[in-house]
Design a protein around this motif. Structure first.
Motif, mmCIF file in Angstrom:
data_model
loop_
_atom_site.group_PDB
_atom_site.id
_atom_site.type_symbol
_atom_site.label_atom_id
_atom_site.label_comp_id
_atom_site.label_asym_id
_atom_site.label_seq_id
_atom_site.Cartn_x
_atom_site.Cartn_y
_atom_site.Cartn_z
ATOM 1 N N ILE A 74 0.835 -1.194 0.000
ATOM 2 C CA ILE A 74 0.000 0.000 0.000
ATOM 3 C C ILE A 74 0.877 1.254 0.000
ATOM 4 N N LYS A 76 0.390 4.148 1.172
ATOM 5 C CA LYS A 76 0.368 4.932 2.399
ATOM 6 C C LYS A 76 1.123 4.267 3.546
ATOM 7 N N CYS A 116 -2.020 0.250 8.382
ATOM 8 C CA CYS A 116 -2.072 -0.176 6.979
ATOM 9 C C CYS A 116 -3.445 -0.759 6.664
ATOM 10 N N GLU A 118 -6.198 -0.100 7.704
ATOM 11 C CA GLU A 118 -7.208 0.939 7.506
ATOM 12 C C GLU A 118 -7.336 1.341 6.038
ATOM 13 N N TYR A 119 -6.308 1.045 5.243
ATOM 14 C CA TYR A 119 -6.312 1.399 3.819
ATOM 15 C C TYR A 119 -6.416 0.160 2.931
ATOM 16 N N GLU A 122 -7.484 0.066 -0.704
ATOM 17 C CA GLU A 122 -6.588 0.608 -1.729
ATOM 18 C C GLU A 122 -5.560 -0.422 -2.201
#
Length: 233
Positions: A74, A76, A116, A118-119, A122
């Motif tokens: 990811i 982010k 991580c 949380e995303y 994506e």
């Protein structure tokens, strides 16, 4: 004199116009996290899966280890593979093997303050974008993406805290593996399953850890990657 010239011509190496390329090494870039790097090993330069893969493939190949501890797929995440791409591109790889996702399961009460999971929505898009990026490289590498090796709760010596954390992250990893399979199918890249063959095999994992393989486990991963890479030659 004529015979001498003929002998010289016969043994002269053929260069240019693509001739002689078979003598060049096939460059393999292994991209991943600490499991690619060879964490928990006394000598990762010799016993990490990329190092063992080099030995299996032999001298016609050059395998480079681009594993970075804690690395995420990811964008982010911190650190993320996206910050490693310029260095990997410079290696001009002919083949790329990616094994990422383990650290992307961190978040929501696990792995300290790392966020991580949380995303997670994506993940699939970022993986697809990564493959698209690799395909723009001049070397036009052949690409394989891996289902990461499993989290093995049966590993001896795991603390209660470790078991609790891995119990949360293990189903998350399976969810990401389904996304990885989808990406492999949609993007038409190779898929290597490092998860199913090692599931439940505590003897292949570092005691008190349950995530990082031991020396035998890394060799098992190398053999799985070798088998798929050699199918393409």
């Amino acid at each position: 004199m004529l015979a001498s010239l003929l002998i010289t011509f016969v043994f002269m190496p053929i260069v240019g116009n693509g001739w002689g390329r078979e003598s060049e090494k096939i460059k393999v870039a292994c991209i991943g996290d600490s499991i690619t790097f060879g964490a928990r090993l006394e000598n990762p330069e010799e016993d990490s899966y990329p190092a063992r893969l080099q030995k299996l493939l032999g001298g016609k190949y050059l395998v480079e280890n681009f594993g970075v501890s804690s690395c995420t797929l990811i964008r982010k995440g911190i650190p993320t593979v996206w910050n490693q791409l310029s260095k990997i591109k410079e290696a001009n790889p002919n083949m790329v093997v990616i094994s990422l996702g383990t650290n992307d399961t961190c978040g929501e009460g696990t792995c300290g303050d790392r966020k991580c999971w949380e995303y997670k929505d994506e993940f699939e898009g970022d993986y697809s974008d990564l493959i698209d990026t690799l395909r723009t490289w001049p070397s036009q590498p052949r690409i394989w993406i891996c289902a990461p090796s499993p989290m093995v709760l049966e590993t001896p010596g795991l603390s209660e805290e470790r078991i609790q954390g891995l119990s949360v992250r293990k189903p998350r990893l399976q969810e990401l593996i389904q996304k990885i399979k989808t990406v492999a199918e949609n993007k038409k890249v190779g898929f290597i399953d490092l998860n199913t063959p090692l599931t439940g095999k505590a003897k292949l994992f570092t005691e008190q850890d349950g995530v990082h393989p031991n020396k035998d486990g890394y060799f098992a991963i190398a053999k799985l990657v070798y088998r798929e890479v050699k199918k393409e030659r």
